[in-house]
Design a protein around this motif. Structure first.
Motif, short mmCIF file in Angstrom:
data_model
loop_
_atom_site.label_atom_id
_atom_site.label_comp_id
_atom_site.label_asym_id
_atom_site.label_seq_id
_atom_site.Cartn_x
_atom_site.Cartn_y
_atom_site.Cartn_z
N LYS A 368 0.85 -1.19 0.00
CA LYS A 368 0.00 0.00 0.00
C LYS A 368 0.88 1.25 0.00
O LYS A 368 1.98 1.25 0.56
N ILE A 369 0.37 2.30 -0.61
CA ILE A 369 1.00 3.61 -0.52
C ILE A 369 0.11 4.49 0.35
O ILE A 369 -1.07 4.71 0.03
N ILE A 370 0.65 4.96 1.47
CA ILE A 370 -0.09 5.81 2.40
C ILE A 370 0.55 7.19 2.37
O ILE A 370 1.75 7.34 2.66
N THR A 371 -0.21 8.20 2.02
CA THR A 371 0.33 9.55 1.83
C THR A 371 -0.18 10.50 2.91
O THR A 371 -1.38 10.54 3.18
N VAL A 372 0.75 11.25 3.47
CA VAL A 372 0.42 12.34 4.40
C VAL A 372 0.68 13.65 3.66
O VAL A 372 1.80 13.88 3.19
N ILE A 373 -0.34 14.49 3.55
CA ILE A 373 -0.19 15.70 2.75
C ILE A 373 -1.05 16.85 3.30
O ILE A 373 -2.15 16.62 3.79
N GLY A 374 -0.51 18.05 3.24
CA GLY A 374 -1.26 19.26 3.59
C GLY A 374 -0.93 20.35 2.58
O GLY A 374 -0.17 20.12 1.63
N CYS A 375 -1.50 21.53 2.76
CA CYS A 375 -1.20 22.67 1.89
C CYS A 375 -0.93 23.90 2.75
O CYS A 375 -1.54 24.07 3.81
N GLY A 376 -0.03 24.75 2.29
CA GLY A 376 0.35 25.93 3.05
C GLY A 376 -0.73 27.01 3.04
O GLY A 376 -1.47 27.16 2.07
N GLY A 377 -0.80 27.76 4.14
CA GLY A 377 -1.72 28.88 4.22
C GLY A 377 -1.14 30.13 3.58
O GLY A 377 0.07 30.22 3.37
N ASP A 378 -1.98 31.09 3.26
CA ASP A 378 -1.58 32.36 2.66
C ASP A 378 -0.83 32.16 1.34
O ASP A 378 0.05 32.94 0.98
N ARG A 379 -1.14 31.08 0.65
CA ARG A 379 -0.53 30.78 -0.63
C ARG A 379 -1.63 30.40 -1.63
O ARG A 379 -2.80 30.40 -1.29
N ASP A 380 -1.23 30.08 -2.82
CA ASP A 380 -2.15 29.76 -3.92
C ASP A 380 -3.21 28.74 -3.50
O ASP A 380 -2.92 27.57 -3.29
N LYS A 381 -4.45 29.20 -3.39
CA LYS A 381 -5.54 28.32 -2.95
C LYS A 381 -6.01 27.36 -4.05
O LYS A 381 -6.59 26.32 -3.76
N THR A 382 -5.74 27.72 -5.30
CA THR A 382 -6.27 26.91 -6.41
C THR A 382 -5.63 25.52 -6.47
O THR A 382 -6.22 24.60 -7.03
N LYS A 383 -4.43 25.39 -5.89
CA LYS A 383 -3.76 24.09 -5.98
C LYS A 383 -4.21 23.12 -4.87
O LYS A 383 -3.89 21.93 -4.94
N ARG A 384 -4.94 23.60 -3.88
CA ARG A 384 -5.34 22.74 -2.75
C ARG A 384 -6.21 21.56 -3.18
O ARG A 384 -5.89 20.41 -2.87
N PRO A 385 -7.32 21.80 -3.89
CA PRO A 385 -8.12 20.65 -4.35
C PRO A 385 -7.36 19.76 -5.32
O PRO A 385 -7.57 18.54 -5.34
N GLU A 386 -6.47 20.35 -6.12
CA GLU A 386 -5.67 19.57 -7.06
C GLU A 386 -4.72 18.62 -6.32
O GLU A 386 -4.53 17.47 -6.73
N MET A 387 -4.09 19.13 -5.26
CA MET A 387 -3.20 18.30 -4.46
C MET A 387 -3.96 17.10 -3.88
O MET A 387 -3.48 15.96 -3.90
N ALA A 388 -5.15 17.37 -3.35
CA ALA A 388 -5.95 16.31 -2.75
C ALA A 388 -6.39 15.29 -3.80
O ALA A 388 -6.40 14.08 -3.55
N LYS A 389 -6.74 15.79 -4.98
CA LYS A 389 -7.17 14.91 -6.07
C LYS A 389 -6.05 13.96 -6.47
O LYS A 389 -6.25 12.75 -6.60
N VAL A 390 -4.84 14.51 -6.65
CA VAL A 390 -3.68 13.69 -7.02
C VAL A 390 -3.39 12.66 -5.94
O VAL A 390 -3.16 11.48 -6.23
N ALA A 391 -3.38 13.10 -4.70
CA ALA A 391 -3.04 12.22 -3.59
C ALA A 391 -4.01 11.05 -3.49
O ALA A 391 -3.58 9.88 -3.32
N THR A 392 -5.31 11.31 -3.60
CA THR A 392 -6.29 10.23 -3.45
C THR A 392 -6.36 9.33 -4.67
O THR A 392 -6.71 8.15 -4.56
N GLU A 393 -6.03 9.85 -5.83
CA GLU A 393 -6.03 9.01 -7.04
C GLU A 393 -4.86 8.04 -7.06
O GLU A 393 -4.99 6.90 -7.52
#
Length: 487
Positions: A368-393
């Motif tokens: 299994k691949i288990i990923t721990v991931i977050g996104c930085g605050g006060d930065r580009d918000k548009t990449k947050r859902p994209e990061m989550a999409k990539v991680a879960t796929e």
């Protein structure tokens, strides 16, 4: 001390009021640091406008002011110099103040969204192995030969940068490898530097909180290559959609590297394992300890740069085969229990996808691949859902957690991420805001042969919350968790 007229050499001066034949002790663009006999450079920054602090700087001892607009009231005995662009003038002034160190160094700048730190750091290690004295300017740390200097920005401010280059020259460095961020280009932090060459890695959505549009971001990267002189080289990734765009207007000689297309420096991946890469570079085979197909591009870039800098191909390939991973970049920890933990700085959708695809390519499909991931605050918000999409796929399990929330509410950031998860992957993820607990949970979930990816912070040794940098190191948390599980 230097005469103001000499410090101003090469600046685009509009008007002067006062005497430029005066001795200057130091240059400053931060009014809080101004002292006696200083020259204050007023810059309209992203947070505040230095023109508002001219009077304060004079009260603290400044005897000269460089600005884009004269103040309404001119103080007696003070020299005022109006220039077209204060930030560009600062770069030239800083270079002059430190006797133009870049003219005595061979400086290679590396720019792009991903891979800057890896390429600059690998070139630094490569040229040390080749027997040279070398300097490094990077996100992780600055180095003068083997002496480490703390790093606070990807590219330091113009004055700090010129001082650092001056120290490198004094230490006998011949080559300097430098990360050049889009912010640094846009803010003219690298103005006044004579570059021997430039490398473009790739470009994907990042820093849109600053640049606002992707086209602005591309333009900032491209501006670096536009400024290269005719006797420099410009190396670009031909496989990137904007690889040729970057070099369209450069005066430098153009060179390209690629994995997928014919080019000057062609790399073929023969074998891609968790023990390293077997590659063919311009028909010469090499094994290296770096992991992942994305590192084939990094190796192609450093090989190209080394040869453009006049090094012997065989010696370069031999040295490359000995290079290890850069701290926080696909940092590999194999545990006694058979779990593999990877720590990586991947903080853009593209970088995360590269790392996860590498892990998927090298596993036997039973792990299994288990990923721990977050996104930085006060930065580009548009990449947050994209990061989550990539991680879960691309993962079997995902733990969404806090990164550097800065001044934002961590829960709001996590909600932005969750919006990118597609329905078929809803059961794959969990949310644990506390990053240490998230890492601990991921490792506890892992069985023998599973891979845990801790992404987003890499080399960073802090977590920034409401303006305070709290000590936090992903690698240390991983080691502490593994030690607890042993007991």
């Amino acid at each position: 001390m230097k005469l103001l007229k000499d410090i101003l050499y090469g600046c685009r001066i509009v008007e002067v009021k006062g005497n430029t034949n005066i001795a200057i002790e130091q240059i400053n663009f931060d009014s809080r640091k101004v002292g006696k006999l200083h020259c204050f450079v007023a810059i309209a920054g992203t947070v505040s406008d230095g023109h508002h602090y001219i009077e304060s700087a004079i009260e603290k001892g400044a005897i000269a002011v460089v600005c884009e607009e004269f103040p309404d009231q001119l103080a007696e005995g003070i020299t005022y110099v109006k220039v077209q662009d204060s930030s560009r003038a600062l770069g030239n002034m800083a270079s002059n103040f430190f006797d133009n160190p870049s003219e005595d160094l061979r400086i290679v700048g590396v720019t792009g969204t991903n891979g800057k730190t890896t390429i600059a750091s690998l070139l630094y290690e490569l040229f040390l192995q080749l027997g040279y004295k070398v300097g490094l300017v990077s996100t992780v740390e600055n180095k003068i030969n083997r002496v480490v200097k703390p790093s606070t920005h990807t590219t330091p401010d113009a004055i700090s940068l010129q001082q650092l280059l001056s120290e490198m020259r004094e230490a006998g460095c011949r080559f300097v490898f430098m990360e050049v961020s889009s912010h640094a280009v846009d803010q003219n932090r690298v103005a006044g530097i004579t570059f021997t060459g430039g490398i473009f890695t790739n470009i994907s959505h990042d820093h849109l909180d600053y640049h606002k549009t992707f086209s602005n971001y591309i333009a900032a990267k491209k501006a670096f290559f536009d400024m290269l002189p005719a006797d420099a080289f410009a190396i670009s990734n031909l496989d990137d959609a904007n690889g040729t765009v970057m070099l369209q207007n450069t005066k430098a000689r153009k060179r390209y590297y690629a994995v997928k297309r014919p080019c000057d420096y062609k790399v073929k991946v023969i074998e891609n394992l968790l023990t390293g890469l077997q590659l063919e570079i311009n028909h010469q085979e090499i094994h290296c300890r770096l992991i992942g197909k994305f590192n084939a591009y990094n190796i192609a870039a450093i090989y190209a740069a080394a040869l453009e800098l006049g090094q012997d191909s065989l010696q370069v390939l031999t040295a490359i085969s000995l290079l290890g991973p850069v701290a926080g970049r696909f940092q590999y920890i194999k545990t006694p229990g058979g779990i593999t933990v990877i720590i990586d700085y991947a903080h853009t959708p593209d970088a995360l996808e590269n790392v996860l695809k590498t892990l998927n390519d090298t596993r036997t499909k039973t792990e299994k691949i288990i990923t721990v991931i977050g996104c930085g605050g006060d930065r580009d918000k548009t990449k947050r859902p994209e990061m989550a999409k990539v991680a879960t796929e691309l993962s079997d399990r995902v733990v969404f957690t806090s990164d550097n929330p800065r001044t934002e509410n961590p829960t709001a950031i996590l909600n932005d991420m969750k919006a990118g998860v597609e329905p078929q992957h809803f059961m794959k993820y969990t949310v644990i805001e506390d990053r240490a607990e998230a890492i601990k949970q991921a490792i506890q979930e892992a069985n023998k042969e599973d891979v845990v990816l801790v992404a987003g912070k890499g080399h960073e040794t802090y977590q920034e919350i409401n303006g305070v940098k709290h000590p936090f190191d992903d690698a240390e948390v991983v080691k502490q968790t593994l030690n607890l599980l042993k007991k």
